[in-house]
Design a protein around this motif. Structure first.
Motif, PDB file in Angstrom:
ATOM      1  N   HIS A 164      -7.193 -44.369 -17.515  1.00  0.00           N
ATOM      2  CA  HIS A 164      -6.374 -44.524 -18.576  1.00  0.00           C
ATOM      3  C   HIS A 164      -6.711 -43.650 -19.632  1.00  0.00           C
ATOM      4  N   MET A 165      -5.606 -43.462 -20.716  1.00  0.00           N
ATOM      5  CA  MET A 165      -5.941 -42.348 -21.722  1.00  0.00           C
ATOM      6  C   MET A 165      -7.353 -43.252 -22.708  1.00  0.00           C
ATOM      7  N   GLY A 166      -8.045 -42.292 -22.827  1.00  0.00           N
ATOM      8  CA  GLY A 166      -9.285 -42.796 -23.494  1.00  0.00           C
ATOM      9  C   GLY A 166     -10.564 -43.473 -23.099  1.00  0.00           C
ATOM     10  N   GLU A 167     -10.267 -43.423 -21.602  1.00  0.00           N
ATOM     11  CA  GLU A 167     -11.407 -44.210 -21.101  1.00  0.00           C
ATOM     12  C   GLU A 167     -12.108 -43.273 -19.757  1.00  0.00           C
ATOM     13  N   PRO A 168     -13.194 -43.757 -19.601  1.00  0.00           N
ATOM     14  CA  PRO A 168     -13.765 -42.919 -18.482  1.00  0.00           C
ATOM     15  C   PRO A 168     -13.246 -42.904 -17.071  1.00  0.00           C
ATOM     16  N   LEU A 169     -13.288 -41.686 -16.374  1.00  0.00           N
ATOM     17  CA  LEU A 169     -12.878 -41.666 -15.000  1.00  0.00           C
ATOM     18  C   LEU A 169     -13.671 -42.795 -14.099  1.00  0.00           C
ATOM     19  N   GLN A 170     -12.704 -43.528 -13.541  1.00  0.00           N
ATOM     20  CA  GLN A 170     -13.306 -44.358 -12.486  1.00  0.00           C
ATOM     21  C   GLN A 170     -13.040 -44.051 -10.954  1.00  0.00           C
ATOM     22  N   GLU A 171     -13.992 -44.274 -10.114  1.00  0.00           N
ATOM     23  CA  GLU A 171     -13.692 -43.976  -8.891  1.00  0.00           C
ATOM     24  C   GLU A 171     -12.742 -44.967  -7.943  1.00  0.00           C
ATOM     25  N   LEU A 172     -11.684 -44.248  -7.448  1.00  0.00           N
ATOM     26  CA  LEU A 172     -10.679 -45.132  -6.986  1.00  0.00           C
ATOM     27  C   LEU A 172     -10.919 -45.141  -5.246  1.00  0.00           C
ATOM     28  N   GLY A 173     -11.630 -44.108  -4.606  1.00  0.00           N
ATOM     29  CA  GLY A 173     -11.809 -44.088  -3.400  1.00  0.00           C
ATOM     30  C   GLY A 173     -12.359 -42.874  -3.065  1.00  0.00           C
ATOM     31  N   TYR A 455     -22.650 -26.593 -15.893  1.00  0.00           N
ATOM     32  CA  TYR A 455     -21.978 -26.857 -14.697  1.00  0.00           C
ATOM     33  C   TYR A 455     -21.955 -28.396 -14.066  1.00  0.00           C
ATOM     34  N   LYS A 456     -21.740 -29.391 -15.041  1.00  0.00           N
ATOM     35  CA  LYS A 456     -21.618 -30.670 -14.831  1.00  0.00           C
ATOM     36  C   LYS A 456     -20.075 -31.358 -15.118  1.00  0.00           C
ATOM     37  N   ARG A 457     -19.782 -32.348 -14.474  1.00  0.00           N
ATOM     38  CA  ARG A 457     -18.831 -33.222 -14.860  1.00  0.00           C
ATOM     39  C   ARG A 457     -19.146 -33.918 -16.229  1.00  0.00           C
ATOM     40  N   VAL A 458     -18.356 -33.725 -17.200  1.00  0.00           N
ATOM     41  CA  VAL A 458     -18.702 -34.165 -18.642  1.00  0.00           C
ATOM     42  C   VAL A 458     -17.642 -34.678 -19.303  1.00  0.00           C
ATOM     43  N   MET A 459     -17.706 -35.540 -20.330  1.00  0.00           N
ATOM     44  CA  MET A 459     -16.533 -35.864 -21.363  1.00  0.00           C
ATOM     45  C   MET A 459     -16.936 -35.534 -22.810  1.00  0.00           C
ATOM     46  N   LEU A 460     -15.659 -35.466 -23.318  1.00  0.00           N
ATOM     47  CA  LEU A 460     -15.608 -35.270 -24.757  1.00  0.00           C
ATOM     48  C   LEU A 460     -15.191 -36.629 -25.233  1.00  0.00           C
ATOM     49  N   ARG A 461     -16.064 -37.135 -26.490  1.00  0.00           N
ATOM     50  CA  ARG A 461     -15.616 -38.323 -26.837  1.00  0.00           C
ATOM     51  C   ARG A 461     -15.622 -38.305 -28.413  1.00  0.00           C
ATOM     52  N   LEU A 462     -14.839 -39.212 -28.939  1.00  0.00           N
ATOM     53  CA  LEU A 462     -14.602 -39.418 -30.368  1.00  0.00           C
ATOM     54  C   LEU A 462     -14.632 -41.089 -30.792  1.00  0.00           C
ATOM     55  N   GLY A 468     -18.578 -47.571 -33.764  1.00  0.00           N
ATOM     56  CA  GLY A 468     -17.616 -48.036 -33.271  1.00  0.00           C
ATOM     57  C   GLY A 468     -17.352 -47.649 -31.712  1.00  0.00           C
ATOM     58  N   ALA A 469     -16.491 -48.320 -30.784  1.00  0.00           N
ATOM     59  CA  ALA A 469     -16.399 -47.912 -29.409  1.00  0.00           C
ATOM     60  C   ALA A 469     -15.804 -46.439 -29.283  1.00  0.00           C
ATOM     61  N   PRO A 470     -16.655 -45.650 -28.554  1.00  0.00           N
ATOM     62  CA  PRO A 470     -15.951 -44.185 -28.495  1.00  0.00           C
ATOM     63  C   PRO A 470     -14.986 -44.193 -27.494  1.00  0.00           C
ATOM     64  N   ARG A 471     -13.992 -43.277 -27.543  1.00  0.00           N
ATOM     65  CA  ARG A 471     -12.982 -43.112 -26.472  1.00  0.00           C
ATOM     66  C   ARG A 471     -13.033 -41.800 -25.982  1.00  0.00           C
ATOM     67  N   VAL A 472     -12.478 -41.408 -24.599  1.00  0.00           N
ATOM     68  CA  VAL A 472     -12.692 -40.091 -23.952  1.00  0.00           C
ATOM     69  C   VAL A 472     -11.512 -39.434 -24.419  1.00  0.00           C
ATOM     70  N   ILE A 473     -11.654 -38.247 -24.905  1.00  0.00           N
ATOM     71  CA  ILE A 473     -10.453 -37.283 -25.451  1.00  0.00           C
ATOM     72  C   ILE A 473     -10.388 -36.259 -24.313  1.00  0.00           C
ATOM     73  N   ALA A 474     -11.419 -35.869 -23.499  1.00  0.00           N
ATOM     74  CA  ALA A 474     -11.480 -34.889 -22.458  1.00  0.00           C
ATOM     75  C   ALA A 474     -12.269 -35.099 -21.336  1.00  0.00           C
ATOM     76  N   ASN A 475     -11.950 -34.867 -20.120  1.00  0.00           N
ATOM     77  CA  ASN A 475     -12.599 -34.879 -18.849  1.00  0.00           C
ATOM     78  C   ASN A 475     -12.700 -33.143 -18.503  1.00  0.00           C
ATOM     79  N   LEU A 476     -13.965 -32.899 -18.300  1.00  0.00           N
ATOM     80  CA  LEU A 476     -14.180 -31.398 -17.934  1.00  0.00           C
ATOM     81  C   LEU A 476     -15.263 -31.078 -17.176  1.00  0.00           C
ATOM     82  N   TYR A 477     -15.207 -29.681 -16.560  1.00  0.00           N
ATOM     83  CA  TYR A 477     -16.633 -29.206 -15.981  1.00  0.00           C
ATOM     84  C   TYR A 477     -17.204 -28.201 -16.804  1.00  0.00           C
TER      85      TYR A 477
END
Length: 505
Positions: A164-173, A455-462, A468-477
């Motif tokens: 979801h917007m603002g949340e970390p990626l979760q594995e679906l399968g 060279y890692k899967r990382v997040m930018l957070r705000l 307060g609770a951080p929210r994800v603003i970008a998923n990137l390599y």
């Protein structure tokens, strides 16, 4: 006299075919399976957004019908995009990411799809002509749609993630497909699930990242490609403004809001925010500049860390360029921030032969440096940066054996206060010019302790500046060099950063 009109029509026909075949970063753009109604796709260069229309009976059973925007990709890849349906809801319409062996309608494939009712599913066809399968753990997201989907290939394992917007990626399968060839077609898909109706979707932040092997050594094998990106931190929309097959790092947003400053090949360069020609900044005798440069609050001075024969030290010079003046003479010293009075800088350094970094501050006019942390309780501190009001210095630190988290302290080193408490490794807190927000990079818990690798899967957070609770603003390599310096825009609405990929697509 009839030859010219005929020639014009032939040329126009070829142009239209080329336009149909190539859109945005995708080499091909076409209908698969012969849908009753033809689909289409366009790309808006200004917003870097795809608009796709498609019909198609379904992506299911032994025959698929859909619109496909794709590239031929060989080896490992990470494909990520944001999705949004347009118009009235239709329960089974679906959009998402797919990898398949060919454009045959019954080809071996795997994909992750968002449906019109919020269902999010992983589906695959193990061999050409077989029935599509789906695991039993499909996720029904109700009316709160996942907006980000990611498909990663690592060897013959394909992993689907969503967020979801603002949340970390979760594995679906995750599924191993041993018959998948090294080269596959991979890209974005849209299907109406109704052969008599066209559905529309918008797709943005589309990135095809080519990850490096786990044993990759940039010192021996060279650095991979880089993208310079900007993003709106409140809606998450990103734009690529510059690309290179080699290495560059750590963008600052210049005070005029019109240019970015970044590090490359030991020097600093500027580029317009919208992209264009790069220009080298005059830094005099400093030709070993690393990614720890920062701009004074009044926009007049530039601080840098530069290495010479005696290691890295801190220097200052006019922002328009000039000969640097040394602030430190004992190395290693790595700059991270200015004080709002524009007369002091904060940096991390090792002293007296102790291989532990502490935070120091010092006047740019000389005098003694002041130690602000006593690192007996810590393993590492880094990323020190003043808030615009001068009340705090923000930084990242790890307790012995723990993950890296964000902290702040008073400018005299007192009242140390932890701000994040999660399982990620959080680095480089950057405070917005209006003093309201912290942007930072988060690494997975599995990275080496106290490192911030490339060279890692990382997040930018705000997060809010007071916690307060951080929210994800970008998923990137990316990782090292992505956001090592404060890269906020002057209006506190945008960030600049660097992402990586083994080669440009």
């Amino acid at each position: 006299m009839q030859i010219r009109p005929l020639l014009f029509c032939l040329v126009l026909s070829q142009l239209l075919i080329a336009q149909e075949g190539h859109v945005g970063i995708f080499q091909r753009n076409e209908d698969i399976g012969g849908p009753k109604l033809a689909g289409s796709a366009t790309y808006d260069k200004a917003s870097q957004t795809y608009s796709i229309s498609a019909a198609g009976a379904n992506i299911w059973g032994t025959k698929d019908e859909f619109r496909y925007l794709y590239n031929s990709l060989e080896g490992d890849f990470i494909l990520t995009a944001n999705f949004e349906f347009v118009g009235e809801n239709q329960t089974h319409r679906k959009m998402g990411l797919m990898a398949r062996t060919s454009t045959d309608d019954d080809a071996e494939m795997i994909g992750g799809f968002l449906h019109g009712n919020g269902l999010t599913a992983v589906q695959w066809r193990e061999v050409d002509g077989a029935e599509i399968k789906s695991p039993n753990n499909e996720i029904l997201a109700s009316k709160r749609f996942f907006s980000v989907i990611q498909l990663e290939r690592k060897g013959n394992r394909f992993t689907l993630r969503a967020a979801h917007m603002g949340e970390p990626l979760q594995e679906l399968g995750s599924k191993v497909l041993n018959t998948m060839p090294k080269a596959v077609f991979a890209g974005i898909v849209l299907c109406s699930h109704d052969e008599n109706k066209l559905e529309t979707a918008k797709v943005w932040n589309v990135r095809i990242d080519r990850p490096v092997p786990e044993d990759y050594d940039p010192g021996k094998e060279g650095w991979m490609g880089c993208r310079l990106e900007t993003m709106n931190v409140f809606n998450g929309k990103r734009k690529v403004v510059h690309e290179k097959d080699g290495r560059f790092e750590a963008p600052n947003w210049m005070p005029d809001g019109e240019e970015l400053l970044f590090n490359m090949d030991g020097s600093l360069f500027t580029i317009p925010v919208v992209g264009g020609n790069i220009k080298k900044l005059n830094t005099g005798s400093a030709i070993g500049i690393n990614n720890d440069h920062c701009i004074s609050f009044d926009g007049k001075m530039l601080g840098i860390s530069s290495s010479s024969g005696n290691g890295s030290n801190v220097y200052v010079l006019p922002l328009q360029g000039g000969e640097p003046v040394a602030v430190t003479t004992e190395s290693p010293s790595y700059l991270h921030g200015w004080a709002p009075n524009n007369k002091e800088v904060v940096y991390v350094a090792q002293r007296n032969g102790v291989k532990i970094y502490d935070i120091y501050k010092k006047s740019i006019d000389g005098g003694r440096e002041i130690k602000l942390t006593a690192n007996e309780k810590w393993e590492h501190v880094d990323g020190c940066e003043y808030s615009p009001d001068g009340k705090y210095i923000y930084y990242n630190a790890s307790r012995r054996g723990g993950t890296m988290q964000l902290w702040r302290m008073k400018p005299d080193g007192s009242q140390k206060e932890q701000l994040t408490f999660d399982d990620y490794n959080d680095w480089f807190p950057h405070i917005s010019p209006n003093g309201e927000w912290i942007a930072f990079i988060s690494f997975e818990p599995t990275i080496e302790l106290n490192s911030h690798p490339s060279y890692k899967r990382v997040m930018l957070r705000l997060m809010p500046v007071n916690g307060g609770a951080p929210r994800v603003i970008a998923n990137l390599y990316g990782g090292q060099g992505t956001i090592n310096v404060n890269s906020w825009s002057p209006d506190s609405k945008h960030l600049a950063f660097v992402s990586n990929s083994a080669k440009k697509e």
